[in-house]
Design a protein around this motif. Structure first.
Motif, PDB file in Angstrom:
ATOM      1  N   GLY A   6       0.668  -1.239   0.152  1.00  0.00           N
ATOM      2  CA  GLY A   6       0.148  -0.148  -0.028  1.00  0.00           C
ATOM      3  C   GLY A   6       0.566   1.264   0.092  1.00  0.00           C
ATOM      4  N   THR A   7       0.136   2.124   0.526  1.00  0.00           N
ATOM      5  CA  THR A   7       0.754   3.587   0.125  1.00  0.00           C
ATOM      6  C   THR A   7       0.839   3.815   1.989  1.00  0.00           C
ATOM      7  OG1 THR A   7      -0.913   4.535  -0.287  1.00  0.00           O
ATOM      8  CG2 THR A   7       0.565   3.777  -1.488  1.00  0.00           C
ATOM      9  N   VAL A   8       1.492   5.392   2.073  1.00  0.00           N
ATOM     10  CA  VAL A   8       1.853   6.318   3.010  1.00  0.00           C
ATOM     11  C   VAL A   8       1.369   7.638   2.457  1.00  0.00           C
ATOM     12  CG1 VAL A   8       2.800   7.365   5.074  1.00  0.00           C
ATOM     13  CG2 VAL A   8       3.430   4.449   4.265  1.00  0.00           C
ATOM     14  N   LEU A   9       0.513   8.471   2.609  1.00  0.00           N
ATOM     15  CA  LEU A   9      -0.160   9.450   2.581  1.00  0.00           C
ATOM     16  C   LEU A   9      -0.331  10.091   3.752  1.00  0.00           C
ATOM     17  CD1 LEU A   9      -3.598   8.289   0.988  1.00  0.00           C
ATOM     18  CD2 LEU A   9      -1.517   8.942   0.043  1.00  0.00           C
ATOM     19  N   ARG A  10       0.018  11.671   3.694  1.00  0.00           N
ATOM     20  CA  ARG A  10      -0.135  12.367   4.279  1.00  0.00           C
ATOM     21  C   ARG A  10      -1.598  12.921   4.920  1.00  0.00           C
ATOM     22  NH1 ARG A  10       0.705  18.599   5.381  1.00  0.00           N
ATOM     23  NH2 ARG A  10       0.598  18.333   2.525  1.00  0.00           N
ATOM     24  N   CYS A  11      -2.367  13.110   6.150  1.00  0.00           N
ATOM     25  CA  CYS A  11      -3.075  13.212   6.451  1.00  0.00           C
ATOM     26  C   CYS A  11      -3.384  14.382   7.587  1.00  0.00           C
ATOM     27  CB  CYS A  11      -4.243  11.990   6.618  1.00  0.00           C
ATOM     28  SG  CYS A  11      -3.897  11.695   7.999  1.00  0.00           S
ATOM     29  N   PHE A  12      -4.655  14.998   7.671  1.00  0.00           N
ATOM     30  CA  PHE A  12      -5.195  15.960   8.422  1.00  0.00           C
ATOM     31  C   PHE A  12      -6.547  15.207   9.431  1.00  0.00           C
ATOM     32  CE2 PHE A  12      -7.144  20.261  10.102  1.00  0.00           C
ATOM     33  CZ  PHE A  12      -5.974  20.755  10.722  1.00  0.00           C
ATOM     34  N   SER A  13      -6.500  15.981  11.051  1.00  0.00           N
ATOM     35  CA  SER A  13      -7.315  15.089  11.809  1.00  0.00           C
ATOM     36  C   SER A  13      -8.107  17.045  11.817  1.00  0.00           C
ATOM     37  CB  SER A  13      -6.716  14.433  12.721  1.00  0.00           C
ATOM     38  OG  SER A  13      -7.986  14.712  13.422  1.00  0.00           O
ATOM     39  N   PRO A  14      -9.092  17.180  12.174  1.00  0.00           N
ATOM     40  CA  PRO A  14      -9.583  18.911  11.760  1.00  0.00           C
ATOM     41  C   PRO A  14     -10.425  18.002  13.131  1.00  0.00           C
ATOM     42  CG  PRO A  14     -11.280  17.365   9.836  1.00  0.00           C
ATOM     43  CD  PRO A  14     -10.272  16.090  10.683  1.00  0.00           C
ATOM     44  N   THR A  15     -10.471  17.422  14.139  1.00  0.00           N
ATOM     45  CA  THR A  15     -10.852  17.121  15.215  1.00  0.00           C
ATOM     46  C   THR A  15      -9.059  16.848  16.581  1.00  0.00           C
ATOM     47  OG1 THR A  15     -10.025  14.554  15.455  1.00  0.00           O
ATOM     48  CG2 THR A  15     -12.374  14.994  15.473  1.00  0.00           C
TER      49      THR A  15
END
Length: 282
Positions: A21-30
């Motif tokens: 699979g892949t590794v993505l940068r993500c953002f958590s609004p909470t």
């Protein structure tokens, strides 16, 4: 892709890619913060052992968290077609990248990295976790610059029902794998110490201690375990550093240091500064 992931996190660019699979940068609004999301597609997991690793890795990371020198797990979202593991976001470069760029590290820099790696391994081993794939590619840097042990896909628990179990199975990467693993013997957490010692050797010399033209030749060199320090590569390396490497990359498992013992070695305690150390030969 898991809908629960998209409902909880905003996904951005790919920052890494693995076998499944892949590794993505993500953002958590909470949480109002950025993280790394490892997205694994279950359809690619044909081997049952790969599926087992997929299920075990988040559990082991949760057991180990938090620790300043281990990548921290934030969340795990399991769905029918994928598993998403959300972890702390690290810098783009690994220890491997730094070793390629610098070729040879100073003893002070190598000692700083080794201390942090040994602290991570001491924590793992105290909880019965054996990483089994310690190598520069799996050593990341946190946003604060701290070394972080990552990728617990090959890790296992060696503590069973209050006791300690010996492990089996050929797992690891050719240059760094311990000889007892290749010889089909039962082994324990000290395979990680061997691997860490090999990392130290390459940091200080720019060459692996056991080499070959193919994986098989490398394996054969590892099994022979004839540890040498070629004068050309080790001309400026201290006897104290060599002493520690001999005690970590030691074929006799009963004489190989534990992570806690290695942390107490003068070379580590002095941060690679050998000016005040007595000469260590032999």
């Amino acid at each position: 892709m898991c809908e629960a992931l998209k409902d909880t996190y905003q996904l951005f660019e790919e920052i890494g890619r693995g076998k499944f699979g892949t590794v993505l940068r993500c953002f958590s609004p909470t949480r109002n913060d950025f993280f790394a999301c490892k997205l694994v597609e279950k359809r690619l997991l044909v081997d049952p052992s790969d599926r087992e690793c997929l299920e075990t890795e988040p559990k082991i990371m949760t057991l180990l968290s938090p620790h300043p020198n281990i990548v921290q797990i934030i969340d795990a979202i399991d769905s029918e077609d994928s598993l998403c593991v959300v972890m702390e976001l690290c810098r783009a470069d690994t220890l491997y990248d730094r070793m390629v760029t610098q070729h040879v590290l100073s003893e002070a820099e190598a000692a700083a990295y080794m201390k942090q790696l040994l602290q991570a391994l001491a924590h793992c081993h105290s909880l019965g976790v054996v990483h089994r794939d310690v190598k520069p590619e799996n050593l990341l840097f946190g946003l604060n610059g701290r070394l972080k042990l990552a990728d617990f896909g090959s890790a296992v628990l060696s503590f069973l029902q209050g006791g300690k179990a010996m492990l089996e199975g050929v797992v690891g990467t050719p240059y760094y794998v311990a000889p007892e693993v290749l010889m089909g013997r039962l082994y324990d957490e000290r395979v990680d110490i061997w691997s860490a010692g090999v990392v130290m050797y390459i940091m200080l010399s720019g060459i692996p201690p056991f080499d070959g033209e193919s994986a098989q030749e490398i394996f054969e060199a590892v099994v022979r375990s004839n540890l040498r320090f070629p004068p050309r590569a080790f001309r400026l390396v201290s006897s104290a550093a060599k002493d520690l490497m001999r005690k970590m990359v030691c074929r006799d498992v009963s004489r190989r240091l534990s992570a806690e013992q290695a942390l107490c070695h003068p070379w580590i305690l002095n941060g690679g500064d050998t000016s005040s150390m007595t000469d260590m030969t032999g």
